[in-house]
Scaffold this motif. Structure first.
Motif, PDB file in Angstrom:
ATOM      1  N   ASP A 290       0.866  -1.181   0.000  1.00  0.00           N
ATOM      2  CA  ASP A 290       0.000   0.000   0.000  1.00  0.00           C
ATOM      3  C   ASP A 290       0.900   1.227   0.000  1.00  0.00           C
ATOM      4  OD1 ASP A 290      -1.660   2.201   0.885  1.00  0.00           O
ATOM      5  OD2 ASP A 290      -3.163   0.700   1.452  1.00  0.00           O
ATOM      6  N   ALA A 291       1.018   1.869  -1.131  1.00  0.00           N
ATOM      7  CA  ALA A 291       1.926   3.011  -1.281  1.00  0.00           C
ATOM      8  C   ALA A 291       1.553   4.162  -0.359  1.00  0.00           C
ATOM      9  CB  ALA A 291       1.927   3.486  -2.729  1.00  0.00           C
ATOM     10  N   ALA A 292       0.267   4.442  -0.230  1.00  0.00           N
ATOM     11  CA  ALA A 292      -0.174   5.544   0.614  1.00  0.00           C
ATOM     12  C   ALA A 292       0.184   5.292   2.064  1.00  0.00           C
ATOM     13  CB  ALA A 292      -1.679   5.744   0.461  1.00  0.00           C
ATOM     14  N   LEU A 293       0.005   4.036   2.515  1.00  0.00           N
ATOM     15  CA  LEU A 293       0.350   3.699   3.893  1.00  0.00           C
ATOM     16  C   LEU A 293       1.856   3.792   4.113  1.00  0.00           C
ATOM     17  CD1 LEU A 293      -0.544   2.736   6.676  1.00  0.00           C
ATOM     18  CD2 LEU A 293      -0.415   0.371   5.848  1.00  0.00           C
ATOM     19  N   ALA A 294       2.624   3.337   3.132  1.00  0.00           N
ATOM     20  CA  ALA A 294       4.080   3.415   3.246  1.00  0.00           C
ATOM     21  C   ALA A 294       4.541   4.870   3.322  1.00  0.00           C
ATOM     22  CB  ALA A 294       4.724   2.715   2.058  1.00  0.00           C
ATOM     23  N   ALA A 295       3.932   5.766   2.500  1.00  0.00           N
ATOM     24  CA  ALA A 295       4.289   7.184   2.513  1.00  0.00           C
ATOM     25  C   ALA A 295       3.924   7.814   3.849  1.00  0.00           C
ATOM     26  CB  ALA A 295       3.574   7.895   1.383  1.00  0.00           C
ATOM     27  N   PHE A 296       2.770   7.398   4.414  1.00  0.00           N
ATOM     28  CA  PHE A 296       2.352   7.934   5.713  1.00  0.00           C
ATOM     29  C   PHE A 296       3.353   7.555   6.803  1.00  0.00           C
ATOM     30  CE2 PHE A 296       0.318   6.744   9.750  1.00  0.00           C
ATOM     31  CZ  PHE A 296      -0.064   7.995  10.199  1.00  0.00           C
ATOM     32  N   VAL A 297       3.773   6.287   6.804  1.00  0.00           N
ATOM     33  CA  VAL A 297       4.713   5.823   7.824  1.00  0.00           C
ATOM     34  C   VAL A 297       6.051   6.544   7.704  1.00  0.00           C
ATOM     35  CG1 VAL A 297       5.994   3.821   8.652  1.00  0.00           C
ATOM     36  CG2 VAL A 297       3.578   3.590   8.047  1.00  0.00           C
ATOM     37  N   ASP A 298       6.489   6.800   6.453  1.00  0.00           N
ATOM     38  CA  ASP A 298       7.763   7.502   6.257  1.00  0.00           C
ATOM     39  C   ASP A 298       7.736   8.885   6.892  1.00  0.00           C
ATOM     40  OD1 ASP A 298       8.881   5.411   4.927  1.00  0.00           O
ATOM     41  OD2 ASP A 298       8.366   6.142   2.907  1.00  0.00           O
ATOM     42  N   GLY A 299       6.595   9.519   6.908  1.00  0.00           N
ATOM     43  CA  GLY A 299       6.506  10.854   7.463  1.00  0.00           C
ATOM     44  C   GLY A 299       5.998  10.893   8.885  1.00  0.00           C
ATOM     45  N   TRP A 300       5.874   9.719   9.495  1.00  0.00           N
ATOM     46  CA  TRP A 300       5.337   9.633  10.874  1.00  0.00           C
ATOM     47  C   TRP A 300       6.436   9.260  11.842  1.00  0.00           C
ATOM     48  CZ3 TRP A 300       3.120   4.989  13.626  1.00  0.00           C
ATOM     49  CH2 TRP A 300       2.426   5.366  14.810  1.00  0.00           C
ATOM     50  N   SER A 301       6.540  10.002  12.914  1.00  0.00           N
ATOM     51  CA  SER A 301       7.618   9.766  13.875  1.00  0.00           C
ATOM     52  C   SER A 301       7.354   8.558  14.749  1.00  0.00           C
ATOM     53  CB  SER A 301       7.799  11.001  14.773  1.00  0.00           C
ATOM     54  OG  SER A 301       6.601  11.270  15.504  1.00  0.00           O
ATOM     55  N   GLY A 302       6.136   8.101  14.781  1.00  0.00           N
ATOM     56  CA  GLY A 302       5.806   6.928  15.569  1.00  0.00           C
ATOM     57  C   GLY A 302       5.585   7.279  17.038  1.00  0.00           C
ATOM     58  N   ALA A 303       5.506   6.255  17.876  1.00  0.00           N
ATOM     59  CA  ALA A 303       5.212   6.456  19.309  1.00  0.00           C
ATOM     60  C   ALA A 303       6.330   5.870  20.160  1.00  0.00           C
ATOM     61  CB  ALA A 303       3.878   5.840  19.657  1.00  0.00           C
ATOM     62  N   GLY A 304       7.562   5.976  19.700  1.00  0.00           N
ATOM     63  CA  GLY A 304       8.667   5.458  20.483  1.00  0.00           C
ATOM     64  C   GLY A 304       8.882   3.968  20.224  1.00  0.00           C
ATOM     65  N   ASN A 305       9.634   3.355  21.127  1.00  0.00           N
ATOM     66  CA  ASN A 305       9.976   1.923  20.982  1.00  0.00           C
ATOM     67  C   ASN A 305       9.019   1.091  21.834  1.00  0.00           C
ATOM     68  OD1 ASN A 305      11.104  -0.564  20.723  1.00  0.00           O
ATOM     69  ND2 ASN A 305      13.065  -0.067  21.721  1.00  0.00           N
ATOM     70  N   PRO A 306       8.136   0.293  21.217  1.00  0.00           N
ATOM     71  CA  PRO A 306       7.186  -0.505  22.011  1.00  0.00           C
ATOM     72  C   PRO A 306       7.843  -1.691  22.689  1.00  0.00           C
ATOM     73  CG  PRO A 306       6.956  -1.020  19.677  1.00  0.00           C
ATOM     74  CD  PRO A 306       7.926   0.143  19.765  1.00  0.00           C
ATOM     75  N   ARG A 307       9.136  -1.947  22.454  1.00  0.00           N
ATOM     76  CA  ARG A 307       9.821  -3.094  23.042  1.00  0.00           C
ATOM     77  C   ARG A 307      10.737  -2.702  24.213  1.00  0.00           C
ATOM     78  NH1 ARG A 307       9.432  -3.254  17.760  1.00  0.00           N
ATOM     79  NH2 ARG A 307      11.415  -2.181  17.435  1.00  0.00           N
ATOM     80  N   THR A 308      10.574  -1.479  24.686  1.00  0.00           N
ATOM     81  CA  THR A 308      11.411  -1.003  25.771  1.00  0.00           C
ATOM     82  C   THR A 308      11.330  -1.883  27.010  1.00  0.00           C
ATOM     83  OG1 THR A 308      11.173   1.300  25.014  1.00  0.00           O
ATOM     84  CG2 THR A 308      11.887   0.965  27.288  1.00  0.00           C
ATOM     85  N   ASP A 309      10.104  -2.312  27.343  1.00  0.00           N
ATOM     86  CA  ASP A 309       9.936  -3.157  28.538  1.00  0.00           C
ATOM     87  C   ASP A 309      10.626  -4.505  28.410  1.00  0.00           C
ATOM     88  OD1 ASP A 309       8.445  -1.173  29.670  1.00  0.00           O
ATOM     89  OD2 ASP A 309       6.501  -2.061  29.214  1.00  0.00           O
ATOM     90  N   MET A 310      10.987  -4.868  27.204  1.00  0.00           N
ATOM     91  CA  MET A 310      11.671  -6.149  26.972  1.00  0.00           C
ATOM     92  C   MET A 310      13.177  -5.991  27.027  1.00  0.00           C
ATOM     93  SD  MET A 310       9.222  -7.494  23.852  1.00  0.00           S
ATOM     94  CE  MET A 310       9.871  -9.163  23.852  1.00  0.00           C
ATOM     95  N   GLY A 311      13.642  -4.750  27.219  1.00  0.00           N
ATOM     96  CA  GLY A 311      15.065  -4.510  27.326  1.00  0.00           C
ATOM     97  C   GLY A 311      15.799  -4.501  26.000  1.00  0.00           C
ATOM     98  N   VAL A 312      15.084  -4.288  24.918  1.00  0.00           N
ATOM     99  CA  VAL A 312      15.731  -4.256  23.592  1.00  0.00           C
ATOM    100  C   VAL A 312      15.337  -2.991  22.852  1.00  0.00           C
ATOM    101  CG1 VAL A 312      15.927  -6.750  23.405  1.00  0.00           C
ATOM    102  CG2 VAL A 312      13.826  -5.623  22.614  1.00  0.00           C
TER     103      VAL A 312
END
Length: 312
Positions: A290-312
């Motif tokens: 999905d090109a539109a979804l891929a373009a959205f993700v490229d411009g999205w900073s996200g919500a940090g690292n969801p695996r922090t509690d796992m120590g990685v």
């Protein structure tokens, strides 16, 4: 006083299985329901049944083989022509056993001869007219018939009636019991094989079939439900299949894959009248190209690292 072995057409040393097999074959051929216009068959059927009653009883068979009872199950006479030989009236006197005046007790002798049974009773040196008569055992019923019924998963959960075809070609609609599961057995009285004492029963074993997307967890039903990324982010109502019919389920905003929601009373029926639930696990479906979804993700900073509690 026919020989029961000859009546059933088996050898004297025949096994229990051979005796039962021979009896079933003859019983089917001679049963009165199949020979209503043949009285000889009915008489022969009675003889076959009596012979089987004797030979299927281990104790009676052993006593017959030892010559203690005859083919009718009555005690065989140990004195040839009958009791009371030489004495008018057929009674016994103490002089018949031992010397004159010894007063020998004959009860031990008869207990040895007849296994301790005195059905007619002894009295005054003579025997009542019912001596040796034993109450005939009731004729045996036919064998039970075994069936295995495959039941669709949804039908088992909803207790939908099931139709089964018996060996005689007749069909019966079964009402599934609450708490049904694979291995549950249902008894249909009088639907088994025909016998002299009536028909046996049919034993139906239930085999619940697997489903394409439902699985069972005790009395609950589990379902992995695919949802779009937009439905997960924004939340809102989505249609969900159940074992009864589709219902609307509200997805909370910001739901992640693996979140489980509960639909009350959409599981299997319990024996106490209550019902389990349906557990719906959300699975976010991400399109591969999905090109539109891929373009959205490229411009999205996200919500940090969801695996922090796992120590990685």
């Amino acid at each position: 006083m026919a020989d029961p072995y000859s009546t059933l057409g088996v050898a004297r040393g025949a096994s229990e299985a051979d005796i039962k097999k021979a009896y079933r074959k003859l019983a089917k051929e001679l049963h009165p329901d199949r020979n209503k216009d043949n009285p000889k068959a009915s008489e022969r059927f009675s003889q076959v049944t009596s012979a089987y009653d004797l030979l299927s009883d281990k104790d009676k068979r052993a006593r017959f083989d030892r010559g203690e009872i005859d083919g009718d199950g009555n005690p065989a006479s140990p004195f040839g022509a009958g009791f009371g030989g030489g004495h008018p009236g057929g009674g016994f006197r103490s002089q018949d056993f031992g010397g004159a005046g010894e007063g020998v007790d004959v009860s031990d002798l008869f207990e040895g001869l007849f296994g301790g049974r005195t059905a007619g009773g002894f009295g005054g040196g003579g025997f009542s007219s019912g001596f040796g008569r034993q109450r005939a055992a009731p004729p045996p019923k036919g064998a039970n018939a075994a069936y295995r019924l495959r039941v669709p998963f949804v039908d088992a959960a909803a207790l939908a009636p099931q139709r089964i075809t018996l060996a005689d070609g007749k069909t019966i609609d079964l009402k599934l019991p609450a708490g049904v599961e694979s291995g549950t057995q249902m008894r249909l009285t009088g639907k088994g094989e025909l016998g002299p004492g009536g028909a046996g029963d049919a034993i139906v074993t239930i085999d619940v079939q697997p489903h394409r997307y439902f699985t069972r967890d005790g009395d609950d039903v589990r379902l992995d439900l695919p949802i779009t990324l937009a439905e997960a982010v924004k939340g809102g109502p989505v249609k969900v299949p159940t074992v009864d019919k589709p219902v609307m389920l509200t997805v909370p905003k910001g739901s992640s894959s693996g979140r489980t929601l509960r639909l009350k009373g959409k599981g299997f029926h319990r024996k106490d009248g209550t019902r389990g639930d349906q557990l719906v696990t959300l699975m976010i479906d991400i399109p591969a190209d999905d090109a539109a979804l891929a373009a959205f993700v490229d411009g999205w900073s996200g919500a940090g690292n969801p695996r922090t509690d796992m120590g990685v």
